[in-house]
Structure formats: structure tokens, C-alpha cells
Design a protein around this motif. Structure first.
Motif, PDB file in Angstrom:
ATOM      1  N   THR A   1      -0.404 -16.996 -72.585  1.00 17.84           N
ATOM      2  CA  THR A   1      -0.159 -18.241 -73.304  1.00 17.84           C
ATOM      3  C   THR A   1       0.540 -17.943 -74.635  1.00 17.84           C
ATOM      4  OG1 THR A   1      -2.257 -18.150 -74.486  1.00 17.84           O
ATOM      5  CG2 THR A   1      -2.258 -19.227 -72.315  1.00 17.84           C
ATOM      6  N   PRO A   2       1.210 -18.934 -75.200  1.00 19.08           N
ATOM      7  CA  PRO A   2       1.793 -18.733 -76.531  1.00 19.08           C
ATOM      8  C   PRO A   2       0.744 -18.325 -77.556  1.00 19.08           C
ATOM      9  CG  PRO A   2       2.694 -20.716 -75.539  1.00 19.08           C
ATOM     10  CD  PRO A   2       1.588 -20.251 -74.634  1.00 19.08           C
ATOM     11  N   GLN A   3      -0.470 -18.878 -77.441  1.00 19.58           N
ATOM     12  CA  GLN A   3      -1.513 -18.535 -78.399  1.00 19.58           C
ATOM     13  C   GLN A   3      -1.910 -17.070 -78.282  1.00 19.58           C
ATOM     14  OE1 GLN A   3      -4.819 -21.207 -78.750  1.00 19.58           O
ATOM     15  NE2 GLN A   3      -6.179 -19.662 -79.618  1.00 19.58           N
ATOM     16  N   HIS A   4      -2.060 -16.593 -77.047  1.00 16.86           N
ATOM     17  CA  HIS A   4      -2.424 -15.185 -76.869  1.00 16.86           C
ATOM     18  C   HIS A   4      -1.326 -14.283 -77.426  1.00 16.86           C
ATOM     19  CE1 HIS A   4      -4.346 -11.672 -75.143  1.00 16.86           C
ATOM     20  NE2 HIS A   4      -3.197 -11.327 -74.573  1.00 16.86           N
ATOM     21  N   LYS A   5      -0.079 -14.641 -77.176  1.00 15.15           N
ATOM     22  CA  LYS A   5       1.044 -13.843 -77.691  1.00 15.15           C
ATOM     23  C   LYS A   5       1.021 -13.823 -79.219  1.00 15.15           C
ATOM     24  CE  LYS A   5       5.899 -13.042 -76.507  1.00 15.15           C
ATOM     25  NZ  LYS A   5       6.538 -12.763 -77.784  1.00 15.15           N
ATOM     26  N   ALA A   6       0.714 -14.978 -79.816  1.00 19.15           N
ATOM     27  CA  ALA A   6       0.636 -15.051 -81.276  1.00 19.15           C
ATOM     28  C   ALA A   6      -0.515 -14.211 -81.812  1.00 19.15           C
ATOM     29  CB  ALA A   6       0.475 -16.502 -81.714  1.00 19.15           C
TER      30      ALA A   6
END
Length: 735
Positions: free
Chosen positions: A620-625
Motif C-alpha cells: 500500500t502507499p502507506q506501507h511504502k511511506a
């Protein structure tokens, strides 16, 4: 007596007459009379008694030819000459092969090293000829032995090595106000100060185009809105004076009237002075828009570096809350949203929105409406990218909301990601400064070399030992390049060193630039953290907390070492998340050739960009962030956070805002969003239709996908090298 020999690559080695004997015997072996070791030894002994203590290889070989011609074995001299010629041809064969590929306009990793350059045009071909020739000169004459070996063995990569002999610097954030207020002289031309928005727009282009020819990297404007804002008011005043000339009325008292915002409005129902002011505003907005259109058009058509490449340009904006500054921001966004030509996305300038709480991020902020618009534009046109001024390492206590030049205390970035802010030898600012040069370390190779160590702790310890050694070589190389760069004269950089570079205004034409270039930075970059972690602990940082902690330890170590080098060498060293383009596949090919195919490491045609989670990893974008955010603090020379989203983002600006929210939450310094965008290469038409094969506008079938490569856009992937194309194919959506 000869004591030393100067090799072709510039190295000095001890003289050994047995090498002369061996060379003569090889020539004798292919003659009818065969070898004569006594004669060969006699000739070698005669030559060794030459009165010069140091001779070059070529000079010694000339002596051998002469002695053979005067000996009874003249036929050996002919064979020896033929052997020399054959060796000379062999040395030049690789260069000849490369040159032929350039001549034939072949698409390969040499001609596609830089996706922003068209190497197929005559000017582009000339640049590549010069580039490939110059690199060998640098290797032979300008690098230390240990540095040369590190380059040849794939441990480090010297960026822009072809520009090394020119002594040029990499990039700069233009203090555009100096040019707009004072004009400039460069080459055979000069310019007066700007008085209206159209002139200011043109001078901004000329400034970047001119300095691009004096440097080997990118050009940026750190405060586009602040610099151009005064010319909005000048333009308004000019329009008001026009109205006064038509009506015969005196509007002098309205020249500095308070204007809340420059917005076009219908004049119906307005009378007298109110009508005059609004009419002047309407005309001003139209002229500002046209000036922004001209700026974008020029930055995509004005060529530099011999006519084969448009200016690698970037502009930073978003924090000027004045009515005039907001007008500049709004119209550059409007222009970008509309596109150029038939609605094509403009490749340059790379645009960067400066996000800051209290200014341009929260609903209560004065520029929040423009921030929302910026997200809408980015959803359609990829730009602007987003720079987080609220990140802990981007803040400056000297920033004052009441300071008209507060942008001096705002970090600015190059679109590719290069960041210059901290300064041990002058004021902390991005303005008037840039990177001097940078070198990237292949940390993957170091990790591969440690894979045979069974104990994990010992394996990791050995990796850090190797990393320290290679970092020391990289720092030494950058210092040596600095020592070479500093001998350049001011007059070699007519505009750059005429006040744009911090402190250069005090230099005389024949002064060296030594006293001012220490304001710039030297960067040590890295590539392939993900593959490095797989080699060391079996998983990359996106899939393992253990790997994440080791990754942070590695990058922090590199950052700390750079800080130490700053003290050792007394330069601004910093750690760089390298924007690898041509390098993305080069290191991989070298390592695969030496170590074979290693699963998860050398089994692709590229190494993962810097500290990014691999492009093929689903998350997810959150995990990548969460994973990538903590690295930015240590990557002071530059970093970037990417998110890939699916579908047509044009109608989903909220997706862009969500990514910026992640940047705010996870202390991310700089980021952008990638999405689908088809592009007709015949007419420029664009849309996001999946699987588009025929252009709805011209019905042509020459359809390509507009993509971001290393922070900037490329109008066609035809200019991408094999490593970046392989990476593009592997990219997955983050959802």
C-alpha cells in the motif's frame, strides 16, 4: 639509466627490461630464423642505458624499432612494427565500435544513457562522440590508481565523468531576482532589467538556458512565485496607465491600490474607478497567463549543450501568499493543466509545490485553494511534485512569515531530487548554491562479496568494513575533483560566476573560483539498498523489519561518514539517494558477469533505485511511506518518494492529496505520484484510456506511454536505456 616508465594511462611504474626482451622474442618467433635471445637481451640492455630516467612506453618502443633496424634481423623490425599496429588497433577497437553505433543511430545503453538527450541528431551525435572520448581521457590522466580501479571494477561510478575535464559544476538554484532587477551580460549579449511580466518570463528562461551551457547538471529557480510577483503589479500599473490615457482621467492614486486577488471578473455593473481597476486586473491576468505559456513553451523548445537537449529545468513555488504571488502560482498551474500544443503534457520545467503548514497545506491556510488546484493539475499532468517544508530536516528557525525574503530560509530542490541546504561554510540556504559533483557506490557488490560468510553478524560486519573502504575512495575522488574544479577561472563561466553562484560577484575575471565553490556540496550516493539487504539477510526492507533496521543502519552510517568527511576535507559532503538512470543497469551487468545470476539480486536488468522499496513489490502507499520515509533524514543531498496509482487520475485529485498527507505524516521530504497517461507521438494528444492503440485525435497508431524516469518526465520511452525499460515493465500499482 632508465628507472621508470610512463604508461599510456598516465601511471608511472618501475622499468623492467625483461618486458623488452619478451616483446622482441614474440616478433622473432613469427620469422623464418626464429628466436635469438642473445640479440634480444643485447638490445634491451642497450635501451636500458638511455640517459633519461623516465621514458614513455611509446618512446621505448621507438627505440626497439630503431635497434632492430640497425641489427642483422631487420625482418624482425617489420614484425615488431606490425605487432605494435595490431595492439594499437585493438586498444581503439572498442571506441571504434561505440562510434559506429552512434553513427548508425543504434538504440543502446550508450546512446540512451540520458533520456532527456536525443543522441540521434547531428548535435546529439557530436555530444556522444565527445562524451565517450573524454571518459577514456579522464580514466587515463585525471584519476588516481585506486579510484580508477574502483571504477573499472564496478565499486563506484563517477557521474558526468565526460564533463570532468571542463571543471564545470553540477547544478544551481538561480537567485533570479538579481537578473530581473539588474539585467545581465553573458557571451555577446546583454539584457536590461525587467519592467513587465513578459520580459521577466523570458529572462527566467534565458538565465537557465545560458547557465545550462556552463554546467553539466540541472537548473532550478527556488522561489518562482516570489521572484515574478513584483512584475504582476508592474503590469497592472501599466494597464491602469493605458486606461488613463484612453479616458483622460488621472488614476495615479490607484497604482498601489490594495488588491485581494487577481481574478478576472465581468465588468457589467462596475463604474468609474472600480471598473478601471477591475479592467486592469483582467488585462493583467491575461498577460500573466500568456507569459506563463511562453515560459513553459520556451523551456520545452530552447535547446542547450549544442542543440541536442532542452534545458533540464525546475521551478519551486507555493509559499508566496501575496495577491501577486498567488497570480503567478495560479497561472503557471492553469498553463500546466491546459498543456502545450494540442494539449500535450509539458516535460519541463519540473514543477515543485512547496507544502508548508500555515501557508499552503491546511484548509485554513491562505494558499490552500491553490494547493487543491496543484493536486488537480498533478493528477492530470504529473506535475507539480511536492516538497515538504514541514519535514524536520527541512525546517529553518530563521523562517519568518513577515520576512519578504523568507524563501531564503525555505529548502528548494531540483526536480530529479537533488537537495542543497545545510552549509558549513556559509549561510544555510538553497539559493545561489548547488551540487559540485557526485559519485555513487555499488553497495550491492559489497554485499554479494560477503554472502559466503555463514555467520550473519560476521557477514554484516564485513560488509561495513568494505563499505568504509569504498566510501573512503569515493570521498578521496570527490576531493580530487574539487581540487581540479577550483582551478577554473571566473571568466570560464560568464553568467554563473557573475553573481548567480554565491559570492562570485566579488571575483575578478582571471580569479580562480576556489574561494566560492566550497558553498556547494559533494555527494556520495548509493544504489540498490533492496538488493543489498537480500544479499545480507535474505529479504528487502519492504518485507522484513530486520532488513529495515539494517537498511537504516547502512544509510545512517553513510550519512555519518559524509559528515566526518566534511571535517576531514573541509567541504560540504552529504549522502545522496542516487537518481540512477544510465547507472541502473550498468552495475547489474557488471555484477552478473562476475558473480552470475543470483535470485533477487542480479536476476533483473537493474538495481532498485537508492533506498526505494522494489518497484515489483506489492504494498500500500502507506506501507511504502512507512518504510521509505525514515531514510530521507539521512539522504541530505537528495531523495524522493514515489507512489504508483492506477487508472485515470484526472478526476481523482484526492488521491494526490492523500499521498501528500502521507508525506506529512511520515516526515517525507519530497515526493510525487505516477499514473497512466497515453501520448500520441504524432499529434501530442493524451488520455488515460487503458490499452489505447489508435489516437482519437489524428487516428494515428504511434502511441506511447508518458512516464517518469528519475524525477522528470520523458515524452517517449524510446529514449530509455534497457535497465530503466526493465524497471518500468516491473512497476506495480500501490493500493
Amino acid at each position: 639509466m632508465i628507472k621508470q616508465v610512463k604508461k599510456r594511462d598516465g601511471r608511472i611504474v618501475e622499468f623492467n627490461n625483461q618486458k623488452i626482451v619478451a616483446a622482441i622474442l614474440k616478433a622473432m618467433a613469427v620469422t623464418d630464423d626464429g628466436e635469438d635471445i642473445i640479440l634480444a637481451a643485447k638490445i634491451a640492455d642497450t635501451i636500458s642505458k638511455n640517459q633519461r630516467e623516465v621514458m614513455s612506453v611509446e618512446e621505448i618502443q621507438d627505440c626497439v624499432e630503431m635497434e632492430l633496424m640497425e641489427s642483422p634481423r631487420k625482418e624482425v623490425a617489420k614484425k615488431y612494427i606490425a605487432y605494435r599496429n595490431k595492439r594499437s588497433l585493438a586498444r581503439n577497437a572498442k571506441s571504434n565500435e561505440i562510434f559506429q553505433e552512434i553513427i548508425d543511430a543504434q538504440a543502446n545503453d550508450i546512446t540512451r544513457e540520458n533520456a532527456n538527450m536525443n543522441a540521434d541528431t547531428p548535435a546529439g551525435m557530436m555530444m556522444k562522440f565527445a562524451s565517450e572520448s573524454t571518459k577514456s581521457y579522464v580514466d587515463a590522466c585525471l584519476l588516481s590508481d585506486d579510484v580508477r580501479e574502483a571504477v573499472q571494477n564496478g565499486y563506484i561510478h563517477i557521474h558526468d565523468k565526460d564533463y570532468y575535464p571542463t571543471k564545470s559544476l553540477t547544478c544551481i538554484q538561480h537567485p533570479l531576482d538579481l537578473i530581473l532587477e539588474n539585467g545581465f551580460k553573458a557571451g555577446h549579449g546583454e539584457s536590461r532589467p525587467a519592467k513587465r511580466i513578459e520580459t521577466a518570463s523570458v529572462l527566467a528562461c534565458i538565465s537557465m538556458e545560458t547557465v545550462q551551457n556552463e554546467m553539466h547538471g540541472g537548473q532550478a529557480i527556488p522561489a518562482f512565485d516570489f521572484y515574478l510577483a513584483p512584475f504582476v503589479r508592474y503590469t497592472f500599473q501599466e494597464e491602469l496607465k493605458k486606461i488613463a490615457s484612453f479616458t483622460g482621467k488621472d488614476y495615479t492614486h490607484l497604482l498601489n491600490v490594495k488588491i485581494d486577488d487577481y481574478l478576472k471578473r465581468d465588468l457589467t455593473g462596475l463604474k468609474d474607478e472600480e471598473r478601471a481597476v477591475q479592467h486592469a486586473i483582467n488585462q493583467t491576468v491575461s498577460r500573466v497567463h500568456q507569459a506563463m505559456e511562453a515560459f513553459v513553451h520556451n523551456m520545452n523548445t530552447i535547446h542547450s549543450r549544442g542543440g541536442n537537449q532542452v534545458v533540464f529545468s525546475s521551478i519551486n513555488y507555493g509559499t508566496d501568499i501575496s495577491a501577486e504571488g498567488r497570480c503567478i502560482i495560479r497561472e503557471i498551474l492553469n498553463t500546466t493543466y491546459e498543456g502545450v500544443g494540442n494539449g500535450s503534457t509539458a516535460i519541463f520545467p519540473i514543477q515543485i509545490w512547496k507544502k508548508k503548514r500555515g501557508v499552503s497545506y491546511l484548509p485554513s491556510d491562505p494558499n490552500y485553494d491553490l494547493y487543491k488546484f496543484a493536486c488537480k493539475v498533478s493528477a492530470r499532468r504529473f506535475f507539480p511534485n511536492f516538497l515538504n517544508l514541514d519535514a524536520s530536516y527541512n525546517k529553518d528557525e530563521a523562517w519568518d512569515p513577515n520576512d519578504p525574503k523568507r524563501y531564503m530560509h525555505e529548502v528548494a530542490t531540483m526536480g530529479c531530487r537533488t537537495r542543497v541546504y545545510g552549509n558549513k561554510f556559509g549561510p544555510k540556504t538553497s539559493v545561489g548554491r548547488g551540487n559540485l559533483s557526485f559519485t555513487t557506490i555499488n553497495i550491492v557488490r559489497l554485499a554479494i562479496e560477503c554472502m559466503g560468510i555463514e555467520n550473519q553478524d560476521e557477514r554484516i560486519a564485513k560488509f561495513f568494513e568494505k563499505l568504509e573502504g569504498v566510501m573512503n575512495i569515493a570521498a578521496k575522488q570527490l576531493n580530487e575533483r574539487f581540487e581540479f574544479q577550483k582551478t577554473a577561472l571566473k571568466k570560464q563561466f560568464p553568467l554563473l560566476m557573475n553573481g548567480l553562484w554565491m559570492g562570485s560577484d566579488k571575483l575578478q575575471p582571471n580569479d580562480t573560483i576556489e574561494s566560492v565553490i566550497n558553498q556547494g556540496t559533494l555527494a556520495i550516493g548509493f544504489i540498490g539498498l533492496a538488493e543489498t539487504l537480500i544479499a545480507l539477510v535474505g529479504k528487502h526492507h519492504g518485507e522484513s523489519e530486520e532488513a529495515q533496521q539494517l537498511g537504516l543502519r547502512i544509510v545512517k552510517y553513510m550519512s555519518d561518514k559524509c559528515n566526518a568527511y566534511s571535517e576531514t576535507f573541509q567541504h560540504n559532503f552529504s549522502c545522496f539517494a542516487t537518481p540512477a538512470e544510465g547507472l541502473s543497469g550498468r552495475f547489474t551487468k557488471m555484477d552478473r558477469k562476475k558473480f552470475g545470476v543470483i535470485k533477487g539480486i542480479t536476476d533483473k536488468d537493474y538495481y532498485t533505485n537508492s533506498s526505494h522499496v522494489p518497484v515489483y513489490y506489492h504494498c500500500t502507499p502507506q506501507h511504502k511511506a512507512e518504510i521509505e520515509g525514515p531514510y530521507h533524514e539521512y539522504e541530505g543531498a537528495g531523495h524522493i518518494f514515489y507512489v504508483e496509482i492506477d487508472g485515470d487520475a484526472t478526476h481523482n485529485p484526492e488521491a494526490i492529496m492523500n499521498i501528500v498527507d502521507l508525506m506529512d505524516k511520515y516526515n517525507i521530504g519530497y515526493g510525487s505520484v505516477n499514473h497512466n497517461r497515453n501520448r500520441c507521438l504524432d499529434c501530442g494528444y493524451e488520455d488515460a484510456t487503458e490499452g489505447l492503440e489508435e489516437c482519437p485525435h489524428c487516428h494515428g497508431n504511434n502511441i506511447d506511454t508518458l512516464q517518469r524516469i528519475t524525477g522528470y518526465l520523458v515524452g517517449t520511452t524510446n529514449r530509455w536505456n534497457s535497465g530503466k525499460l526493465a524497471e518500468l515493465k516491473d512497476r506495480v500499482v500501490h493500493e
